[in-house]
Enzyme design. Structure first.
Site, PDB file in Angstrom:
ATOM      1  N   THR A 208      -9.507 -23.167  -2.202  1.00  0.00           N
ATOM      2  CA  THR A 208      -9.101 -24.327  -1.405  1.00  0.00           C
ATOM      3  C   THR A 208      -7.658 -24.141  -0.933  1.00  0.00           C
ATOM      4  OG1 THR A 208      -8.323 -25.482  -3.397  1.00  0.00           O
ATOM      5  CG2 THR A 208     -10.593 -25.899  -2.699  1.00  0.00           C
TER       6      THR A 208
ATOM      7  N   ARG B 290      -5.237 -35.715   1.825  1.00  0.00           N
ATOM      8  CA  ARG B 290      -5.430 -36.178   0.453  1.00  0.00           C
ATOM      9  C   ARG B 290      -5.564 -37.693   0.458  1.00  0.00           C
ATOM     10  NH1 ARG B 290      -6.938 -31.990  -0.767  1.00  0.00           N
ATOM     11  NH2 ARG B 290      -6.224 -30.537  -2.367  1.00  0.00           N
TER      12      ARG B 290
ATOM     13  N   ASP C  94     -11.480 -39.229   5.846  1.00  0.00           N
ATOM     14  CA  ASP C  94     -12.309 -38.220   5.189  1.00  0.00           C
ATOM     15  C   ASP C  94     -11.925 -38.071   3.715  1.00  0.00           C
ATOM     16  OD1 ASP C  94     -14.272 -35.998   5.248  1.00  0.00           O
ATOM     17  OD2 ASP C  94     -12.500 -34.760   4.854  1.00  0.00           O
TER      18      ASP C  94
ATOM     19  N   HIS D 209     -15.094 -36.316   2.437  1.00  0.00           N
ATOM     20  CA  HIS D 209     -14.165 -35.208   2.183  1.00  0.00           C
ATOM     21  C   HIS D 209     -14.802 -33.870   2.590  1.00  0.00           C
ATOM     22  CE1 HIS D 209     -10.597 -33.888  -0.567  1.00  0.00           C
ATOM     23  NE2 HIS D 209     -10.687 -33.134   0.520  1.00  0.00           N
TER      24      HIS D 209
ATOM     25  N   GLU E 147     -11.499 -40.729  -5.215  1.00  0.00           N
ATOM     26  CA  GLU E 147     -12.847 -40.229  -4.960  1.00  0.00           C
ATOM     27  C   GLU E 147     -13.341 -39.426  -6.171  1.00  0.00           C
ATOM     28  OE1 GLU E 147     -12.325 -36.220  -2.370  1.00  0.00           O
ATOM     29  OE2 GLU E 147     -11.737 -38.021  -1.274  1.00  0.00           O
TER      30      GLU E 147
ATOM     31  N   TYR F 231     -15.327 -28.445   5.571  1.00  0.00           N
ATOM     32  CA  TYR F 231     -16.551 -27.890   4.993  1.00  0.00           C
ATOM     33  C   TYR F 231     -17.407 -27.074   5.955  1.00  0.00           C
ATOM     34  CZ  TYR F 231     -16.781 -29.442   0.162  1.00  0.00           C
ATOM     35  OH  TYR F 231     -16.593 -29.567  -1.189  1.00  0.00           O
TER      36      TYR F 231
ATOM     37  N   ASP G 159       7.567 -32.884  10.347  1.00  0.00           N
ATOM     38  CA  ASP G 159       7.439 -32.033   9.165  1.00  0.00           C
ATOM     39  C   ASP G 159       8.834 -31.790   8.598  1.00  0.00           C
ATOM     40  OD1 ASP G 159       7.117 -29.785   7.379  1.00  0.00           O
ATOM     41  OD2 ASP G 159       5.152 -29.462   8.291  1.00  0.00           O
TER      42      ASP G 159
END
Length: 378
Positions: free
Chosen positions: A66, A208, A232, A254, A237, A258, A146
């Site tokens: 991940t 997140r 998402d 989430h 969760e 995927y 950022d």
């Protein structure tokens, strides 16, 4: 040698068996007792790799397939002499595809054009950079926020979070989860932040769940402070807030990252890292048997359609967020099962386009999005 692998990691079976005893387990069953005599773990975000399960074990190396690694207690690993690696950027293009589809679907549903809208991209790493590029291709004005990059690279090209609050019609978050410090992102979308928005913005969370303060986001959407909400990633969760799901325009389990491509990239990064660490000699390993899309050829006729409609049609031919929204809304208690049984989704690069009556400039933009083998029929 013994390696414990999360059984939801695809394409990995057979890769490490020639070198080790390999045990496949659900992430939540990767316990202290199981890892005690393991040399390495290949994991996902569902397994907390901390002192509680690692202390006293033989584990020397952890590979997470991940981008995120907040499930790994890196401080403990350092003191225990355990090395680790993540897979930065592995599913960045998958999340980019998700965002592009979500924006196209939402704008079509609500009846407005994306072109000319201002989007604030909060967090401009592997994912945020791709999202920014896609939004520019779609004719949007992009604001980048950022602070860590700004401190390192200088202020040119970046704006403050306040400027995004003031100007953005859409805000999409692509930050890591930092619980404290100058770059804290925990509950970044707080009541204070949301009340400071100058426009009734659409906000999107694909990073997140804890970046959103759930109750504050729920209240903001319900009261009209927010015009739109796409989620998402959820706090706590798989036990998501059902009230928040109810007010979300799109809610998914989430799965933004995927795509089969993203999963394969994460697996490849992990296997190669294990190989390098233990000297297995498969440093160039590639995942086998990645499933093709159901309809890899997109046929388009641009007659009577403007550029925006053509671009949107191409994007939506690869992924429809409505299907994932429906799957979660119908069975929110099956959050983990929906993720685990996620159907084949391939990224833009797995599709060819055969187009008639589409100008060369638009074809170039489709190529810039990542579509391959573009053929103009007129």
């Amino acid at each position: 040698m013994k390696i414990i692998i999360d059984n939801k990691i695809p394409y990995i079976k057979g890769a490490l068996e020639p070198f080790a005893e390999v045990i496949y387990l659900p992430g939540n069953l990767t316990t202290r007792a199981v890892v005690k005599d393991a040399d390495a773990l290949v994991t996902r975000t569902r397994t907390l790799c901390n002192r509680e399960i690692l202390e006293g074990s033989k584990v020397k190396f952890i590979a997470t397939a991940t981008i995120g690694f907040d499930h790994i207690d890196t401080d403990y690993c350092k003191t225990a002499g355990i090395e680790w690696t993540n897979a930065p950027g592995c599913n960045a293009e998958s999340v980019n595809q998700y965002i592009a589809s979500a924006l196209c679907s939402y704008s079509r549903w609500k009846g407005f054009a994306l072109r000319g809208k201002t989007i604030g991209v909060v967090g401009v790493g592997q994912v945020g950079s791709r999202v920014a590029k896609t939004c520019e291709i779609l004719g949007m004005k992009v604001l980048l926020n950022d602070p860590p990059r700004e401190r390192k690279e200088g202020s040119s090209g970046f704006v403050s979070l306040q400027e995004i609050q003031n100007q953005a019609d859409i805000i999409t978050f692509h930050v890591p989860l930092n619980m404290e410090g100058i770059d804290r992102t925990y509950h970044m979308a707080s009541e204070t932040f949301l009340q400071g928005l100058k426009k009734n913005a659409l906000i999107i969370n694909t990073c997140r769940g804890e970046v959103f303060e759930s109750y504050a986001v729920y209240n903001a959407k319900r009261s009209g402070v927010l015009s739109g909400l796409i989620i998402d990633c959820w706090e706590n969760e798989p036990d998501l807030d059902l009230n928040l799901l109810e007010v979300a325009d799109y809610g998914t389990s989430h799965i933004a990252g995927y795509s089969k491509d993203g999963k394969a990239n994460g697996t490849k990064t992990s296997v190669r890292a294990i190989s390098r660490f233990f000297g297995l000699g498969i440093d160039a390993w590639e995942p086998p048997g990645i499933e093709p899309p159901a309809n890899p050829l997109i046929k388009m006729d641009g007659d009577g359609k403007n550029e925006d409609l053509i671009m949107s049609a191409a994007i939506l031919s690869t992924y429809a967020i409505e299907n994932d929204d429906r799957a979660l809304r119908d069975n929110p208690h099956l959050f983990e099962q929906i993720r685990g049984d996620y159907p084949v989704r391939r990224e833009f690069g797995s599709y060819s386009i055969r187009a008639a009556n589409v100008e060369a400039g638009v074809m170039q933009k489709l190529k810039a999005l990542g579509f391959q083998n573009l053929e103009s029929a007129g």
